[in-house]
Design a protein around this motif. Structure first.
Motif, PDB file in Angstrom:
ATOM      1  N   SER A   8      70.967  38.950  31.728  1.00 45.50           N
ATOM      2  CA  SER A   8      71.052  38.700  30.281  1.00 45.50           C
ATOM      3  C   SER A   8      70.240  39.699  29.479  1.00 45.50           C
ATOM      4  O   SER A   8      70.412  39.824  28.273  1.00 45.50           O
ATOM      5  N   GLU A   9      69.367  40.437  30.150  1.00 43.53           N
ATOM      6  CA  GLU A   9      68.646  41.533  29.494  1.00 43.53           C
ATOM      7  C   GLU A   9      69.366  42.866  29.677  1.00 43.53           C
ATOM      8  O   GLU A   9      68.841  43.921  29.321  1.00 43.53           O
ATOM      9  N   GLY A  10      70.549  42.814  30.302  1.00 42.29           N
ATOM     10  CA  GLY A  10      71.358  44.036  30.409  1.00 42.29           C
ATOM     11  C   GLY A  10      71.251  44.764  31.733  1.00 42.29           C
ATOM     12  O   GLY A  10      71.904  45.784  31.939  1.00 42.29           O
ATOM     13  N   GLU A  11      70.441  44.255  32.657  1.00 40.50           N
ATOM     14  CA  GLU A  11      70.279  44.926  33.962  1.00 40.50           C
ATOM     15  C   GLU A  11      71.529  44.723  34.811  1.00 40.50           C
ATOM     16  O   GLU A  11      72.140  43.653  34.792  1.00 40.50           O
ATOM     17  N   ARG A  12      71.900  45.754  35.582  1.00 45.31           N
ATOM     18  CA  ARG A  12      73.102  45.635  36.416  1.00 45.31           C
ATOM     19  C   ARG A  12      72.919  46.149  37.843  1.00 45.31           C
ATOM     20  O   ARG A  12      73.773  45.912  38.691  1.00 45.31           O
ATOM     21  N   GLU A  13      71.850  46.883  38.124  1.00 43.01           N
ATOM     22  CA  GLU A  13      71.670  47.484  39.452  1.00 43.01           C
ATOM     23  C   GLU A  13      70.379  46.945  40.066  1.00 43.01           C
ATOM     24  O   GLU A  13      69.299  47.109  39.487  1.00 43.01           O
ATOM     25  N   PHE A  14      70.523  46.327  41.248  1.00 40.75           N
ATOM     26  CA  PHE A  14      69.374  45.655  41.856  1.00 40.75           C
ATOM     27  C   PHE A  14      69.156  46.138  43.283  1.00 40.75           C
ATOM     28  O   PHE A  14      70.117  46.267  44.060  1.00 40.75           O
ATOM     29  N   SER A  15      67.906  46.376  43.615  1.00 39.77           N
ATOM     30  CA  SER A  15      67.605  46.873  44.960  1.00 39.77           C
ATOM     31  C   SER A  15      67.036  45.789  45.862  1.00 39.77           C
ATOM     32  O   SER A  15      67.261  45.827  47.078  1.00 39.77           O
ATOM     33  N   ARG A  16      66.288  44.844  45.282  1.00 47.20           N
ATOM     34  CA  ARG A  16      65.622  43.847  46.120  1.00 47.20           C
ATOM     35  C   ARG A  16      65.513  42.508  45.405  1.00 47.20           C
ATOM     36  O   ARG A  16      65.365  42.471  44.181  1.00 47.20           O
ATOM     37  N   VAL A  17      65.570  41.443  46.205  1.00 46.39           N
ATOM     38  CA  VAL A  17      65.303  40.095  45.688  1.00 46.39           C
ATOM     39  C   VAL A  17      64.236  39.492  46.591  1.00 46.39           C
ATOM     40  O   VAL A  17      64.429  39.409  47.818  1.00 46.39           O
ATOM     41  N   TYR A  18      63.115  39.127  46.009  1.00 49.49           N
ATOM     42  CA  TYR A  18      62.014  38.503  46.746  1.00 49.49           C
ATOM     43  C   TYR A  18      62.054  36.995  46.486  1.00 49.49           C
ATOM     44  O   TYR A  18      62.267  36.571  45.333  1.00 49.49           O
ATOM     45  N   VAL A  19      61.844  36.203  47.533  1.00 48.79           N
ATOM     46  CA  VAL A  19      61.882  34.743  47.410  1.00 48.79           C
ATOM     47  C   VAL A  19      60.701  34.157  48.166  1.00 48.79           C
ATOM     48  O   VAL A  19      60.375  34.616  49.272  1.00 48.79           O
ATOM     49  N   MET A  20      60.093  33.143  47.579  1.00 51.44           N
ATOM     50  CA  MET A  20      59.023  32.404  48.282  1.00 51.44           C
ATOM     51  C   MET A  20      59.189  30.914  47.994  1.00 51.44           C
ATOM     52  O   MET A  20      59.554  30.529  46.880  1.00 51.44           O
ATOM     53  N   SER A  21      58.894  30.103  49.008  1.00 51.58           N
ATOM     54  CA  SER A  21      58.906  28.651  48.779  1.00 51.58           C
ATOM     55  C   SER A  21      57.646  28.034  49.361  1.00 51.58           C
ATOM     56  O   SER A  21      56.881  28.683  50.077  1.00 51.58           O
ATOM     57  N   ASP A  22      57.458  26.753  49.065  1.00 55.39           N
ATOM     58  CA  ASP A  22      56.458  25.963  49.766  1.00 55.39           C
ATOM     59  C   ASP A  22      56.793  25.990  51.257  1.00 55.39           C
ATOM     60  O   ASP A  22      57.963  26.125  51.638  1.00 55.39           O
ATOM     61  N   GLY A  23      55.784  25.837  52.068  1.00 52.49           N
ATOM     62  CA  GLY A  23      56.008  25.695  53.499  1.00 52.49           C
ATOM     63  C   GLY A  23      55.676  26.954  54.269  1.00 52.49           C
ATOM     64  O   GLY A  23      55.418  28.024  53.701  1.00 52.49           O
ATOM     65  N   ASP A  24      55.727  26.814  55.605  1.00 56.32           N
ATOM     66  CA  ASP A  24      55.260  27.910  56.451  1.00 56.32           C
ATOM     67  C   ASP A  24      56.390  28.753  57.024  1.00 56.32           C
ATOM     68  O   ASP A  24      56.177  29.553  57.936  1.00 56.32           O
ATOM     69  N   MET A  25      57.628  28.562  56.495  1.00 55.23           N
ATOM     70  CA  MET A  25      58.763  29.390  56.937  1.00 55.23           C
ATOM     71  C   MET A  25      59.223  30.264  55.780  1.00 55.23           C
ATOM     72  O   MET A  25      59.356  29.770  54.656  1.00 55.23           O
ATOM     73  N   PRO A  26      59.507  31.542  56.015  1.00 51.52           N
ATOM     74  CA  PRO A  26      60.085  32.380  54.949  1.00 51.52           C
ATOM     75  C   PRO A  26      61.362  31.723  54.416  1.00 51.52           C
ATOM     76  O   PRO A  26      62.190  31.245  55.198  1.00 51.52           O
ATOM     77  N   CYS A  27      61.499  31.678  53.086  1.00 50.14           N
ATOM     78  CA  CYS A  27      62.558  30.870  52.470  1.00 50.14           C
ATOM     79  C   CYS A  27      63.862  31.658  52.313  1.00 50.14           C
ATOM     80  O   CYS A  27      63.920  32.617  51.540  1.00 50.14           O
ATOM     81  N   PRO A  28      64.934  31.272  53.004  1.00 51.37           N
ATOM     82  CA  PRO A  28      66.216  31.945  52.824  1.00 51.37           C
ATOM     83  C   PRO A  28      66.943  31.393  51.597  1.00 51.37           C
ATOM     84  O   PRO A  28      66.888  30.193  51.331  1.00 51.37           O
ATOM     85  N   PRO A  29      67.635  32.248  50.840  1.00 51.44           N
ATOM     86  CA  PRO A  29      68.391  31.763  49.681  1.00 51.44           C
ATOM     87  C   PRO A  29      69.503  30.810  50.109  1.00 51.44           C
ATOM     88  O   PRO A  29      70.122  31.001  51.165  1.00 51.44           O
ATOM     89  N   CYS A  30      69.781  29.807  49.283  1.00 46.22           N
ATOM     90  CA  CYS A  30      70.857  28.863  49.588  1.00 46.22           C
ATOM     91  C   CYS A  30      72.214  29.565  49.456  1.00 46.22           C
ATOM     92  O   CYS A  30      72.314  30.686  48.948  1.00 46.22           O
ATOM     93  N   GLY A  31      73.261  28.887  49.895  1.00 45.85           N
ATOM     94  CA  GLY A  31      74.594  29.482  49.880  1.00 45.85           C
ATOM     95  C   GLY A  31      75.071  29.855  48.484  1.00 45.85           C
ATOM     96  O   GLY A  31      75.675  30.919  48.280  1.00 45.85           O
ATOM     97  N   ALA A  32      74.805  28.968  47.503  1.00 51.49           N
ATOM     98  CA  ALA A  32      75.247  29.255  46.125  1.00 51.49           C
ATOM     99  C   ALA A  32      74.568  30.520  45.603  1.00 51.49           C
ATOM    100  O   ALA A  32      75.207  31.371  44.965  1.00 51.49           O
ATOM    101  N   CYS A  33      73.291  30.657  45.882  1.00 52.27           N
ATOM    102  CA  CYS A  33      72.572  31.858  45.423  1.00 52.27           C
ATOM    103  C   CYS A  33      73.078  33.102  46.138  1.00 52.27           C
ATOM    104  O   CYS A  33      73.196  34.173  45.538  1.00 52.27           O
ATOM    105  N   ARG A  34      73.400  32.977  47.417  1.00 53.57           N
ATOM    106  CA  ARG A  34      73.945  34.145  48.140  1.00 53.57           C
ATOM    107  C   ARG A  34      75.223  34.624  47.464  1.00 53.57           C
ATOM    108  O   ARG A  34      75.465  35.823  47.330  1.00 53.57           O
ATOM    109  N   GLN A  35      76.071  33.679  47.048  1.00 53.45           N
ATOM    110  CA  GLN A  35      77.320  34.069  46.392  1.00 53.45           C
ATOM    111  C   GLN A  35      77.043  34.799  45.070  1.00 53.45           C
ATOM    112  O   GLN A  35      77.607  35.870  44.808  1.00 53.45           O
ATOM    113  N   VAL A  36      76.186  34.228  44.239  1.00 53.30           N
ATOM    114  CA  VAL A  36      75.897  34.863  42.937  1.00 53.30           C
ATOM    115  C   VAL A  36      75.242  36.224  43.153  1.00 53.30           C
ATOM    116  O   VAL A  36      75.577  37.202  42.469  1.00 53.30           O
ATOM    117  N   LEU A  37      74.333  36.286  44.129  1.00 47.80           N
ATOM    118  CA  LEU A  37      73.691  37.585  44.397  1.00 47.80           C
ATOM    119  C   LEU A  37      74.720  38.591  44.902  1.00 47.80           C
ATOM    120  O   LEU A  37      74.664  39.777  44.541  1.00 47.80           O
TER     121      LEU A  37
END
Ligand code: THU
Length: 131
Positions: free
Chosen positions: A64-93
């Protein structure tokens, strides 16, 4: 930002997540090809299905700020396992950041990284429309 700074930002953002119902806090940062960063956290609704994940908040802010080219997406959640994006987010990404690397962290900074394309093989995308 260095990786240590990214981890510190993710921890700070995550603390503000509006995870009122699940109490599961997630933060995300998207990085543009030209080195800008957009941040988000999960925002839950009392009508639970209207909840939006941290990753989509972050990428929608960037788009919405006009960006269109992305190199990386960083994600963190609670807990001791690295957090994988959910299926819906994978589709949008996949729609808006198909070449991005997904960098996933546990709350203490334990890391896993993978190209988005490896997390969503044989993806639906706009090349499949109108054929
Ligand atoms: N959540 C995210 O923010 N990102 C994900 O990739 C997984 C799930 C959020 C949605 C909801 O607010 C909470 O985590 C529990 O599912």
């Amino acid at each position: 930002m260095t990786e240590v700074e990214i981890i510190q930002r993710l921890q700070a953002i995550k603390a503000n997540a509006l995870a009122l119902y699940s109490n599961f806090h997630v933060s995300a940062i998207v990085e543009t090809d030209d080195g800008k960063f957009y941040e988000g956290f999960n925002i839950e609704s009392s009508s639970y299905g209207l909840t939006i994940c941290a990753e989509r908040v972050a990428i929608f802010k960037a788009l919405s700020e006009g960006e269109r080219e992305f190199s990386r997406v960083y994600v963190m959640s609670d807990g001791d396992m690295p957090c994988p994006p959910c299926g819906a987010c994978r589709q949008v990404l996949m729609d808006y950041a198909p070449n991005a690397e997904i960098v996933m962290f546990s709350e203490d900074g334990e890391k896993k990284a993978a190209p988005l394309k490896s997390l969503l093989p044989y993806a639906f995308d706009d090349s499949k429309l109108r054929k």
